[in-house]
Design a protein around this motif. Structure first.
Motif, short mmCIF file in Angstrom:
data_model
loop_
_atom_site.label_atom_id
_atom_site.label_comp_id
_atom_site.label_asym_id
_atom_site.label_seq_id
_atom_site.Cartn_x
_atom_site.Cartn_y
_atom_site.Cartn_z
N GLU A 681 21.81 5.20 52.63
CA GLU A 681 23.18 5.51 53.07
C GLU A 681 23.11 6.98 53.82
N LYS A 682 22.11 7.54 53.46
CA LYS A 682 22.02 8.94 54.08
C LYS A 682 21.30 8.45 55.52
N GLU A 683 20.36 7.61 55.67
CA GLU A 683 19.83 7.20 56.86
C GLU A 683 20.70 6.58 57.88
N LYS A 684 21.86 6.05 57.20
CA LYS A 684 22.95 5.35 58.02
C LYS A 684 23.58 6.34 58.61
N LYS A 685 24.14 7.36 57.83
CA LYS A 685 24.87 8.38 58.34
C LYS A 685 24.28 9.12 59.59
N GLU A 686 23.10 9.57 59.22
CA GLU A 686 22.45 10.45 60.27
C GLU A 686 22.27 9.47 61.55
N ARG A 687 21.93 8.10 61.48
CA ARG A 687 21.77 7.31 62.76
C ARG A 687 23.01 7.17 63.34
N GLU A 688 24.06 7.02 62.74
CA GLU A 688 25.39 6.76 63.32
C GLU A 688 25.60 8.03 64.25
N SER A 689 25.51 9.29 63.57
CA SER A 689 25.83 10.49 64.23
C SER A 689 25.00 10.74 65.25
N ARG A 690 23.51 10.18 65.29
CA ARG A 690 22.90 10.50 66.83
C ARG A 690 23.15 9.55 67.56
N LEU A 691 23.65 8.26 67.17
CA LEU A 691 24.23 7.27 68.15
C LEU A 691 25.26 7.79 68.88
N ARG A 692 26.34 8.55 68.20
CA ARG A 692 27.61 8.87 68.98
C ARG A 692 27.25 9.86 69.99
N VAL A 693 25.98 10.87 69.57
CA VAL A 693 25.81 11.80 70.58
C VAL A 693 25.19 11.34 71.80
N ILE A 694 24.20 10.45 71.65
CA ILE A 694 23.46 9.55 72.65
C ILE A 694 24.32 8.90 73.45
N ALA A 695 25.40 8.02 73.17
CA ALA A 695 26.29 7.27 73.83
C ALA A 695 27.15 8.20 74.68
N LYS A 696 27.42 9.39 74.48
CA LYS A 696 28.35 10.17 74.98
C LYS A 696 27.45 10.84 76.01
N ARG A 697 26.41 11.09 75.98
CA ARG A 697 25.20 11.76 76.97
C ARG A 697 25.12 10.72 77.76
N ILE A 698 24.83 9.36 77.58
CA ILE A 698 24.72 8.45 78.51
C ILE A 698 25.76 7.78 79.51
N ASP A 699 26.95 7.95 78.72
CA ASP A 699 28.04 7.74 79.68
C ASP A 699 28.46 8.79 80.85
N HIS A 700 28.19 9.96 80.49
CA HIS A 700 28.29 11.26 81.53
C HIS A 700 27.52 10.85 82.47
N THR A 701 26.11 10.49 82.17
CA THR A 701 24.66 10.59 83.19
C THR A 701 25.35 9.10 84.17
N GLU A 702 25.66 7.98 83.51
CA GLU A 702 25.91 6.85 84.18
C GLU A 702 27.13 7.07 85.32
N ARG A 703 28.06 7.58 84.94
CA ARG A 703 29.16 8.19 85.80
C ARG A 703 28.79 8.92 86.90
N ALA A 704 27.93 9.82 86.63
CA ALA A 704 27.45 10.73 87.83
C ALA A 704 26.49 10.02 88.58
N TYR A 705 25.84 9.10 88.29
CA TYR A 705 24.77 8.20 89.02
C TYR A 705 25.74 7.25 90.00
N ARG A 706 26.72 6.83 89.56
CA ARG A 706 27.39 5.73 90.32
C ARG A 706 28.31 6.70 91.42
N GLN A 707 28.75 7.79 91.20
CA GLN A 707 29.35 8.55 92.14
C GLN A 707 28.55 8.99 93.31
N GLN A 708 27.18 9.16 93.10
CA GLN A 708 26.21 9.43 94.02
C GLN A 708 25.89 8.13 94.78
N GLU A 709 25.79 6.97 94.21
CA GLU A 709 25.05 5.98 95.10
C GLU A 709 26.29 5.12 95.78
N ARG A 710 27.55 5.58 95.35
CA ARG A 710 28.66 4.50 96.34
C ARG A 710 28.46 4.62 97.88
#
Length: 964
Positions: A681-710
């Motif tokens: 349970e402890k590992e699952k909670k820690e993994r879910e929190s890390r995944l939320r942070v990583i997903a938000k960071r990847i979303d912002h980076t991908e949006r910037a890449y697409r604006q520059q390559e259009r």
């Protein structure tokens, strides 16, 4: 989850201590475990590996005493459940000790070889170091190396054998491994020439055998009445005897012979002939080394008898054995008087030696020679031995005796089998020579005696014998000993230098039998005096028979005597035949009884053996099942503990949870699963929190890449189209050029091959024609073979079917005949049963009829008896009434007139006849009693009919006077 057993934990701890080099501490922990009470309740599956490891550590540390204590504890624990485990552990213990000894010997040899290789100067015999070391210590380098490396392990191996024997002693279930260890100990003593240890080993085995009766009340005690057990002990004692002979320990060999003899006395069955031959052969060596020539020759005689009974010997071997028997008998001292005089003092020892050989009386030289001659030994021996026997026992020639024997001694000395007998033969020859000279001469000079012995003195050094026996001093000493002992009647006169042969008949000396000295040429004075009276008596008897012959019996007396003798002889012959028949019958009955007893004993032993084997098998199966269950439980427990340990280790490595690995045995499955769930349970909670942070960071980076390559995507699309068009055109051009070149090459190849097409077609036709002909030929051959095989198979099948049909018909016929025979038997039995039942019914009916007739007759007889009794009672009653009537009167007379016949009233009436009273005697029996008949003729009639007739014959009137 059950905790791990304590012995397994201690074993693991011991293994850990051994791995870090603390072997002594590991051995101490195992020793403490053996002395604890928990050791006895440990499962057998866990005990054996622990015990094997304990033995390995004991051998490695050379702790013999600790090993002995552990082995004794282990034996007491498992001797009732698993004997095989004890054997495995003991054998492992001895094997490890032997392996350590061999390893030490190899190290010593390697060290000695290295010492030789380290020598710089091979020509230098001595070095300063070696001289100094030799001065300090007298041992050589190899001896020092052996003492440092080999001797400790040699001592430990000897101690291991003693420990194993002490552990296995006096237990019938362990006697096989006990005797195996004893055999290995004998081989150890023989291999390393350990004579002192061999004596101690013999004493130990002898002590164990003597304690058998002491421990007879214990379970699994040794039973020496069992043939198998006794055979094991006999084999061990024979191995002990062989080892003692090979080590040349003759005293111990003699004691081993006594042990074997005592065991043979206890045996119910006779031992094997080969075993007895080995026994007597070892006795010959023992008696030869002890100098007892008489019993040595007797042992050779017994050995020869057993060997000839066994058979399987070649003529050469039999000749050599016969030579040994005859030479050993000839080597026995000639004069036995000294031995006979001392027989009273050593009677016990002589009797013991006689019993060891299985003899009923003490052997003698004459008896041994006669026994050897009765076995045709003289025909089998070589010419030299036959000549020696003839010279010593048959011929009488003292002057040439030594000359003839010298060459024979020289020939015997060349043979190793006869060389040990030369000293005894020399003394026997000297005694024979003096005895023969005493019969011929009254005195002889010493020089003449030495001259007679000179050929032997010359021949003995060449023959390798002892020539000092024929020196003057030795001869004088021999004569003095013989005279002192009474063997020789000789005196030495040093003044004249002669030997005086004394022949005084009045010295009181009991001269032995002359036959012991060979041929008697003339009797001595002592013999004449001793036989004088008997000779005179014989001569007087002969003279009396001549002067007064007995009268001749008459012919009739002779015939009577002859007839009596014939009768007595016939009676004695019949009695002898009867006695022989009785003895033969008794022998048959005894043999049958012995065979029956042996059969019963064998059946009893087989039943006991079968029951013991069954019990052992059942116990082994139960032990195996129990060990398997314990092993499975131990494996399951170990697997659970291992899984728990791994789980605890993983939990400890993953997070911050504190789990004690050493205390994992006290944790149960629920606690471990709860800890695992919390960790997940402890590992699952820690993994879910890390995944939320990583997903938000990847979303912002991908949006910037697409604006520059259009803006760059349209330019990249046009460049990609141009490049793809050029690439396609180039590929098409290359493909067309390659196809054109390939077509051109194919046309050239076709043009070149078209020239050989006719030849190819012709060759193809020829090959096809040959192949077709070959195929048709093979096809026809195969078809013919197939038809032939079909015909053969058809014939075989038809023949088998015909045989089967005939067999079935024969079986059916036999079955029908058997059924008919059985039916006939049943019908005959039914007829017999019917006839028997009819006869039985007829007999029963006849018995019933006879019974009914007897009943009717008995009823009729009873009726007649009853009627007769009634009549007799009525008659008695009437007679009693008549006696009671008063004297006759007128009125009463008128009343009873109806009984009288009518007549004139005036007629006088005579006096009435008095009827005698009825007898008071019992009613007679017989036909008259039963049927109312009269009594026998001549007897007075006393019945009621007779009385009535008498009354009617003498009528009375009323006026008649009364009787007086």
């Amino acid at each position: 989850m059950a905790p791990m057993t304590k012995p397994e934990t201690i074993l693991k701890q011991a293994e850990g201590l051994v791995s870090v080099g603390q072997t002594h501490a590991a051995l101490q922990s195992l020793t403490e475990m053996f002395s604890s009470k928990r050791f006895r309740s440990t499962p057998l599956a866990s005990l054996e590996p622990i015990m094997i490891r304990f033995v390995e550590l004991s051998v490695e540390m050379r702790k013999g005493r600790i090993a002995k204590e552990g082995l004794m504890q282990y034996k007491n624990t498992v001797q009732n459940t698993s004997v095989g485990s004890i054997e495995i552990v003991i054998q492992k213990f001895v094997t490890l000790a032997d392996a350590k000894l061999q390893e030490a010997q190899e190290k010593a040899e390697k060290a000695a070889a290295d010492a030789v290789a380290d020598v710089d100067d091979l020509e230098a015999t001595e070095t300063p170091e070696s001289i100094l070391l030799a001065a300090v210590s007298g041992d050589q380098s190899r001896d020092r190396t052996d003492r440092a490396l080999v001797t400790p392990w040699l001592k430990f191996l000897w101690e291991s054998y003693r420990t194993a024997l002490e552990t296995l002693k006096n237990n019938a279930r362990l006697q096989v491994i006990y005797h195996q260890i004893a055999q290995q100990a004998f081989q150890f003593c023989l291999k390393h020439q350990r004579k002192v240890e061999f004596r101690r080993l013999c004493e130990t085995l002898r002590l164990h055998l003597s304690n058998v009766a002491k421990y007879a009340h214990q379970p699994h005690a040794i039973n020496l009445q069992d043939p198998d057990t006794l055979q094991h002990y006999l084999d061990a004692r024979f191995a002990q005897l062989n080892t003692s002979v090979e080590l040349e320990l003759w005293q111990e060999a003699f004691r081993s012979v006594e042990d074997v003899h005592n065991l043979l006395i206890m045996a119910k069955k006779a031992p094997r002939p080969a075993m007895m031959a080995n026994y007597y052969e070892k006795l010959t060596k023992i008696f030869l080394m002890s100098g007892n020539a008489l019993y040595h020759a007797a042992a050779w005689g017994r050995f020869y008898g057993v060997t000839t009974t066994i058979g399987g010997r070649s003529d050469e071997e039999l000749s050599r054995l016969a030579g040994q028997v005859l030479v050993s008998a000839l080597a026995v001292p000639v004069n036995q008087k000294a031995e006979e005089s001392a027989a009273e003092e050593i009677k016990g020892r002589t009797g013991r030696l006689t019993s060891l050989l299985g003899l009923t009386k003490t052997p003698t030289r004459t008896g041994l020679l006669n026994d050897a001659l009765s076995r045709n030994v003289l025909k089998l021996v070589s010419e030299n031995i036959r000549s020696l026997y003839t010279i010593l026992e048959v011929t009488f020639d003292p002057l040439t005796l030594c000359v003839k024997v010298a060459s024979l001694f020289r020939a015997l000395s060349e043979d190793t089998s006869y060389a040990p007998y030369l000293p005894l033969l020399q003394r026997a020859l000297l005694s024979r020579l003096i005895s023969q000279l005493a019969q011929v001469y009254s005195s002889i000079t010493i020089d003449d005696l030495l001259a007679l012995l000179q050929p032997l003195r010359d021949a003995l050094p060449e023959a390798g014998g002892d020539s000092t026996i024929y020196e003057p001093e030795q001869i004088e000493a021999y004569i003095m000993r013989g005279s002192h002992a009474g063997e020789l009647n000789v005196r030495i006169d040093h003044a004249s230098g002669t030997l005086q042969f004394v022949d005084d008949p009045f010295t009181g000396s009991d001269d032995p039998q002359p036959s012991s000295h060979g041929i008697v040429v003339q009797p001595s004075d002592a013999s004449l005096v001793r036989t004088r009276l008997s000779s005179i008596a014989g001569a007087l008897n002969h003279a009396l028979a001549i002067l007064e012959p007995p009268p001749l019996p008459l012919a009739e007396e002779q015939r009577t005597r002859v007839a009596a003798l014939i009768t007595a002889a016939d009676a004695e012959r019949k009695a002898l035949q009867l006695h022989r028949a009785i003895v033969a019958r008794r022998r048959e009955l005894l043999s049958e009884l012995a065979a029956r007893k042996e059969k019963e004993e064998q059946s009893r032993r087989s039943e006991e053996s079968r029951q013991a084997k069954f019990d052992e098998t059942r116990r082994a199966v139960e032990d195996a099942r129990r060990r398997e269950i314990e092993r499975a439980r131990a494996e399951i427990q170990q697997r659970r503990n291992e899984e728990a340990r791994q789980l605890a280790q993983s939990l400890k490595e993953r997070g911050n949870l504190k789990v004690d690995i050493d205390d994992v045995e006290n944790l149960n499955t629920d606690n471990l699963m709860r800890l695992q769930v919390e960790q997940l349970e402890k590992e699952k909670k820690e993994r879910e929190s890390r995944l939320r942070v990583i997903a938000k960071r990847i979303d912002h980076t991908e949006r910037a890449y697409r604006q520059q390559e259009r803006p760059l995507l349209a330019e990249d699309y046009e460049l990609q189209q141009t490049s793809d068009r050029a690439t396609f055109e180039q590929i098409q051009k290359d493909r067309i050029d390659t196809a054109r070149l390939a077509h051109k090459r194919d046309l050239e190849t076709k043009k070149r091959l078209s020239r050989i097409l006719p030849e190819f077609e012709a060759r193809k036709a020829i090959v096809l024609e040959k192949r077709s002909a070959e195929y048709e030929r093979k096809q026809s051959t195969a078809q013919a073979k197939l038809d032939e095989e079909k015909a053969k198979r058809r014939a075989v099948v038809l023949k088998a079917r015909e045989e089967e049909r005939l067999r079935q018909e024969a079986a059916e016929k036999a079955s029908r005949e058997a059924e008919e025979l059985e039916l006939r038997k049943l019908e005959e039995e039914a007829q017999e049963r019917a006839a028997a039942e009819a006869a039985k019914r007829e007999e029963e009916e006849q018995i019933v009829r006879m019974r009914e007739e007897r009943e009717k007759q008995r009823a009729a007889d009873l009726e007649r008896i009853k009627l007769q009794q009634q009549r007799e009672e009525e008659a008695a009653r009437r007679a009693e009434e008549r006696r009671r009537q008063p004297p006759a009167a007128t009125a009463p007379a008128q009343d009873s007139a109806w009984r009288r016949p009518p007549g004139p009233p005036s007629a006088p009436t005579p006096a009435p006849v008095r009827t005698p009273p009825r007898s008071e005697s019992p009613t007679p029996s017989g036909p008259s009693r039963l049927f109312g008949r009269g009594v026998a003729t001549g007897a007075p009639a006393t019945g009621w009919r007779a009385r009535e007739q008498a009354k009617s014959a003498t009528p009375t009137t009323a006026g008649s006077p009364a009787p007086p």
